[in-house]
Each structure stands twice: as structure tokens, then as C-alpha cells.
Design a protein around this motif. Structure first.
Motif, mmCIF file in Angstrom:
data_model
loop_
_atom_site.group_PDB
_atom_site.id
_atom_site.type_symbol
_atom_site.label_atom_id
_atom_site.label_comp_id
_atom_site.label_asym_id
_atom_site.label_seq_id
_atom_site.Cartn_x
_atom_site.Cartn_y
_atom_site.Cartn_z
ATOM 1 N N LEU A 167 0.854 -1.187 0.000
ATOM 2 C CA LEU A 167 0.000 0.000 0.000
ATOM 3 C C LEU A 167 0.887 1.232 0.000
ATOM 4 C CD1 LEU A 167 -2.721 1.485 0.374
ATOM 5 C CD2 LEU A 167 -2.537 1.068 2.796
ATOM 6 N N MET A 177 -1.965 0.082 -4.714
ATOM 7 C CA MET A 177 -2.328 -0.865 -3.669
ATOM 8 C C MET A 177 -2.492 -2.244 -4.263
ATOM 9 S SD MET A 177 -5.572 -0.735 -1.206
ATOM 10 C CE MET A 177 -5.527 -1.697 0.266
ATOM 11 N N GLU A 231 -7.001 2.986 -1.112
ATOM 12 C CA GLU A 231 -7.860 2.300 -0.132
ATOM 13 C C GLU A 231 -9.187 3.036 0.019
ATOM 14 O OE1 GLU A 231 -5.165 3.945 0.639
ATOM 15 O OE2 GLU A 231 -5.372 5.009 2.547
ATOM 16 N N PHE A 248 -11.409 2.092 -3.014
ATOM 17 C CA PHE A 248 -12.077 0.794 -2.905
ATOM 18 C C PHE A 248 -13.279 0.879 -1.974
ATOM 19 C CE2 PHE A 248 -12.721 -3.504 -1.295
ATOM 20 C CZ PHE A 248 -12.810 -4.185 -2.483
ATOM 21 N N THR A 249 -13.100 1.546 -0.833
ATOM 22 C CA THR A 249 -14.226 1.684 0.093
ATOM 23 C C THR A 249 -15.376 2.422 -0.577
ATOM 24 O OG1 THR A 249 -12.398 2.325 1.519
ATOM 25 C CG2 THR A 249 -14.482 1.991 2.569
ATOM 26 N N ARG A 299 -16.437 -4.284 3.225
ATOM 27 C CA ARG A 299 -15.911 -2.968 3.589
ATOM 28 C C ARG A 299 -15.246 -3.006 4.963
ATOM 29 N NH1 ARG A 299 -18.833 2.033 4.477
ATOM 30 N NH2 ARG A 299 -20.751 0.850 4.399
ATOM 31 N N PHE A 334 -12.071 -5.064 4.827
ATOM 32 C CA PHE A 334 -11.036 -4.347 4.080
ATOM 33 C C PHE A 334 -10.420 -3.245 4.940
ATOM 34 C CE2 PHE A 334 -9.800 -0.834 1.297
ATOM 35 C CZ PHE A 334 -8.925 -1.482 0.451
ATOM 36 N N ASP A 335 -11.268 -2.455 5.596
ATOM 37 C CA ASP A 335 -10.765 -1.366 6.433
ATOM 38 C C ASP A 335 -9.869 -1.898 7.541
ATOM 39 O OD1 ASP A 335 -12.040 0.478 4.918
ATOM 40 O OD2 ASP A 335 -13.765 0.731 6.243
ATOM 41 N N VAL A 359 -6.511 -2.902 6.162
ATOM 42 C CA VAL A 359 -5.653 -1.745 5.871
ATOM 43 C C VAL A 359 -5.037 -1.219 7.164
ATOM 44 C CG1 VAL A 359 -5.671 0.651 5.074
ATOM 45 C CG2 VAL A 359 -6.835 -1.089 3.750
ATOM 46 N N PHE A 361 -2.377 -3.544 8.320
ATOM 47 C CA PHE A 361 -1.179 -3.434 7.468
ATOM 48 C C PHE A 361 -0.348 -2.223 7.886
ATOM 49 C CE2 PHE A 361 0.897 -1.803 3.614
ATOM 50 C CZ PHE A 361 1.691 -2.890 3.312
ATOM 51 N N LYS A 368 3.397 -2.229 9.513
ATOM 52 C CA LYS A 368 4.442 -1.487 8.813
ATOM 53 C C LYS A 368 5.153 -0.534 9.757
ATOM 54 C CE LYS A 368 5.026 -0.259 4.140
ATOM 55 N NZ LYS A 368 4.725 0.685 3.085
#
Lengths: 394, 107
Positions: free
Chosen positions: A94, A99, A372, A375-376, B82, B85-86, B89, B92, B96
Motif C-alpha cells: 500500500l 495498492m 484504499e 475501494f471503500t 468494507r 477491508f478497512d 488496511v 497493514f 508497517k
């Protein structure tokens, strides 16, 4: 069978045994070892979950969407109920405008809907109207206007409304000015997108020829009717609007040539024109699987490693000075099928497959919004579509 | 708009304006997953018409009910996508920053 397809797998098993009491023949059949109840035989399961890529063409490419597809085997093929338990997302990479992520446990119908919405239905702002006061460059007005339209503008489109035949105001229009002149006797110059200057107060061009004598105090009517300056709005006050990249060449000017224009950006979707598409490409592929069924050794292994252009294979030592090919990077496989081409001697030992419900999804944003968020937004748009249909029908 | 018969509500065609494969194919998937559906399919009668026809035949329930339920299913799936996915993210970004790699300061 219609009633037990509504149940889960275990429920259909119990009902199957109920009916077996009444019917001894059925009981006998169900007890045969090769009649698996509640579980698909491996070959059918393979057809359901994998695409096999043969040297000439892929096989088992269909998905089995119908929930009663395996009802005769006592298997419920309903994915909606189990979706929430099985669905997974893994973010691989990302960055600001790119992404990559894995979507696991989803049907292509949905993955494709997200992809299509990202390309064609997520709104952005793009230049739609260009008012040209002067253009003496070699590039024609309409070509210039088209080039301006394709410049992505870094602004959150959610802060704006669709124009829908309203007069342009501060809620639906962004105005840019471009005034560049190449002086006589100088060098030729390139007009770059960084020279587009945001006009937070709207258009500066008067709608009617200005009468200098009368009412010079009142503001002349322009092509936009802004009630306030856009930079006085809290969302833009410390967040000026400009193109995502300042280095896009718009035109080239020779000595003595000039461009003086105003560009009006409005909100739109990619379905209308590709300039409103917020993504450069967005694509997905199914997860590749490379399987070596029989050991490929020594010289053959070396050859196999050299054959693959994306270096899927590697070599491991198995002792006694012997080497064996292994699959090191199956994800890199592009399915060029070089490794299963006839006449190599190992083509029957390697199987190339793709997992049908595992998607490697890649979004490359034009820079308008982070990927991101895009996509949302796309998922929200699909939700809105469902909502619209439900309210239309009720 | 629904085109059906007055006597038999279990089969009808829904004509949706301003929709295309995006929605029709996704809802066909959820319709197929509904055990009450006997048949479903969609077609776009003309490529320059902004319209899609979705045909639904059910085992007995009203086609309209099955259709709205399928839309509801699709919506629930989207909401789950959704939220998952959120979360992915956020996870991630966390991993990181723990690894000490550079992370976009804006986010």
C-alpha cells in the motif's frame, strides 16, 4: 431436496438419514464407500475450486453459483451464509497511489462488480468546460480542451456536488486559469500542468462586455456565480486545489504565441468519459498455483529453472549431490505455460492451476484519492445500488 | 419496474434503468444462492439502452420478495467486505510502523 438445501451441511446429512430409514435401497446406496454424503469427492471439489491450465486451454473455468448444484451429494453450495466467516483480505502493498491486496473467499461476480465500479462509477473532478480567450499556439482549441480534461485534479470529489444543469457555483465547480506567453526572440517553451492556477473566487471572465462607465463598483457578472470564495471554506483553506502532477505537458509555445484560458472542472463519473475515472488500471487475477507432481531432478531441474521467465522455480539439494526442482515463487506465475509446453520431458509432471475464489486485486490510483479510499467508495456505491433497487420495489 | 403476472407472483421480470452488468451479475449471484430461486438470469436487451432485465422464477414465494432479499444479501456482503477491508488496511499500517518502515504521514 428443496428443503435441505436451506440447511447447513450437517442438517442435510441428518435429513438424509431420516429418509434412509424409510427406504432401505437408499440406505444401501448411501453406505457405499464411494458415495460421500456431506462432502464432495476430490475430483468434483477440484473442479469447483480450481481452474486447471492445460497447455492448449484452461478447463473448469466456470463457477458453480447455484446453491443446489451439489444437492444430490448432500452438499450445500450456499456461499452467502458462510461468506462472513470465510471472507478474508490481506494487504500486500500500500503506497500513496498504488495498492495490492488479496481478496479470499469471494465470487468473481462481486470482485468484478468492484472492479467495474472503480473504473466507471467512482466520481472525481475533471475539467469539462474550457473558455478560451486567446490561443495562438499550434495546438487547436478542441485538442487543447481535451488535453486539459485528462489532467487529474487532486481534490476530494466527495466535497462537491454534481452540476445537473445548475448554474456553476462554489459547490460544484472548480475554476483554473492558464495564461502563458512565449516572448518573441526567446526559446520555445512547454506549458506544464503546474501553470494551471486555481481561482477560488470563480471565473474572472465577464458574461457580458464590460461597460467601464456605469456601476464600476458592483461586481460584473461572470461565467460562475460563487457566493463565497472557495478558499474561505474550511476544507480548502489550508488545502489548495492543484493537478496531481505539475509535470504534465499541455502544449508547446513558439516565440510570440500565447494561451489564455479558463478551465472549469466539474464532478462526473468514468461512464460518461474516461477523464473522470479515478484509477489508471485496476485489475485482478486469480492466485496461481504451480504443482510438481513427480520429482524433476538434476539436469532437467536446471533446465526447468532456466525455462521460466518469471523465475517461479528453484533448486534444492536433496543430498548425494542430487538436485530437485521446487516451486519457490508461485505468485509470480503469469501463466505463460512455457513450463508445460510439449516436448520438454517434464510437462506431465507440472500442473498449473488457479484458485477460483482467491483474487489478487491491484488498484493504481491517478492520485485523486488514495487507493484504499477508492475501494471503500466503490463498495459503498454497490451498497447504494442495492438500496436504490430495494426502495424502488417497495 | 416489475413485469409479472397477476395470478402468479412467483415469476416476473424486473426491468432496472441505469444499471448494467455490474449490478445485474452481482445480484444474479446472490439470487442463485437463494434456495427459493428456481431460475434467474439477466439480459441487456439493447446495448445503447441503459436498461437491464432480471428474470426470476421461484419455487413459490413472490419473486419480488426473493429479489429484495437477494439485494439485502448483497448489501450485507458489501458491508462485510468494507469492514474487513478497512480492518486489513489498519492492520497493514500497524505492522508497517512496527517494522520501522516509512509510512505515509498523511494517513
Amino acid at each position: 431436496m428443496s428443503s435441505d438445501t436451506e440447511d447447513t451441511t450437517s442438517g442435510s446429512e441428518s435429513e438424509a438419514s431420516d429418509s434412509a430409514k424409510a427406504n432401505s435401497t437408499l440406505d444401501f446406496i448411501e453406505k457405499l464407500s464411494d458415495v460421500p454424503m456431506g462432502r464432495l469427492p476430490p475430483n468434483i471439489e477440484f473442479q469447483r475450486t480450481r481452474v486447471e491450465c492445460k497447455a492448449d486451454a484452461p478447463i473448469h473455468t466456470d463457477t458453480f453459483q447455484y446453491n443446489g448444484a451439489y444437492a444430490s451429494m448432500g452438499v450445500d453450495n450456499n456461499l452467502v451464509d458462510s461468506f462472513c466467516d470465510n471472507f478474508k483480505v490481506e494487504v500486500i502493498n500500500l503506497t500513496e497511489d498504488e495498492m495490492e491486496f488479496d481478496m479470499i473467499g469471494i465470487d468473481p461476480a462481486l470482485a468484478n462488480a468492484f472492479r467495474r465500479i472503480l473504473i466507471a462509477e467512482v466520481p472525481t473532478m475533471a475539467i469539462e468546460k474550457v473558455l478560451i480567450a486567446n490561443n495562438t499556439s499550434v495546438i487547436q482549441d478542441e485538442v487543447l480542451a481535451h488535453r486539459l480534461g485528462l489532467i487529474p485534479i487532486k481534490v476530494d470529489p466527495r466535497l462537491f456536488e454534481f452540476t445537473e444543469n445548475n448554474t456553476p457555483n462554489e459547490k460544484n465547480t472548480i475554476v483554473f486559469k492558464l495564461h502563458v506567453r512565449c516572448e518573441r526572440g526567446g526559446q520555445r517553451i512547454s506549458v506544464k500542468s503546474k501553470e494551471l492556477i486555481w481561482l477560488p473566487n470563480g471565473s474572472e471572465y465577464p458574461l457580458e462586455p464590460q461597460d467601464t462607465k456605469s456601476d464600476s463598483s458592483s461586481k460584473p457578472k461572470t461565467y460562475t456565480s460563487f457566493t463565497c470564495s472557495q478558499d474561505s471554506l474550511p476544507e480548502f483553506s489550508d488545502n489548495p486545489i492543484y493537478p496531481t502532477s505539475g509535470d504534465i505537458t499541455i502544449a508547446r509555445l513558439g516565440p510570440g504565441q500565447e494561451i489564455d484560458l479558463e478551465a472549469h472542472a466539474v464532478k462526473g463519473i468514468g461512464k460518461t468519459h474516461a477523464k473522470w475515472s479515478p484509477v489508471a488500471p485496476v485489475w485482478y487475477r486469480m492466485l496461481p498455483e504451480v504443482i510438481i507432481s513427480q520429482d524433476i531432478e538434476d539436469e532437467m531441474a536446471e533446465k526447468l529453472v532456466a525455462t521460466c521467465p518469471v523465475k517461479v522455480f528453484d533448486i534444492e539439494d536433496i543430498g548425494n549431490g542430487k538436485k530437485r526442482a521446487t516451486v519457490a515463487r508461485p505468485r509470480a506465475c503469469t501463466l505463460c505455460r512455457e513450463c508445460i509446453r510439449e516436448g520438454k520431458g517434464w510437462e506431465n509432471s507440472i500442473a498449473l492451476q488457479r484458485k477460483k475464489d482467491h483474487f489478487i486485486f491491484k488498484i493504481e490510483s491517478t492520485g485523486v484519492l488514495p487507493p484504499e479510499v477508492l475501494f471503500t467508495e466503490a463498495v459503498k456505491i454497490l451498497e447504494d445500488k442495492c438500496d436504490r433497487v430495494i426502495s424502488d420495489l417497495s | 419496474m416489475e413485469h409479472g403476472s397477476l395470478t402468479d407472483p412467483s415469476q416476473s421480470t424486473f426491468s432496472l434503468v441505469d444499471e448494467d452488468h455490474t449490478f445485474a451479475n452481482a445480484v444474479r449471484f446472490t439470487l442463485n444462492q437463494d434456495p427459493r430461486t428456481k431460475f434467474c438470469g439477466y439480459s441487456i436487451p439493447h446495448p445503447s439502452d441503459n436498461r437491464v432485465n432480471i428474470r426470476i422464477q421461484t419455487t413459490g414465494d413472490a419473486a419480488k420478495t426473493v429479489f429484495t432479499d437477494s439485494c439485502q444479501d448483497l448489501m450485507v456482503m458489501c458491508q462485510h467486505v468494507r469492514s474487513t477491508f478497512d480492518k486489513a488496511v489498519v492492520d497493514f499500517r500497524m505492522s508497517k510502523s512496527v517494522n520501522g518502515m516509512d509510512i505515509d504521514s498523511n494517513n
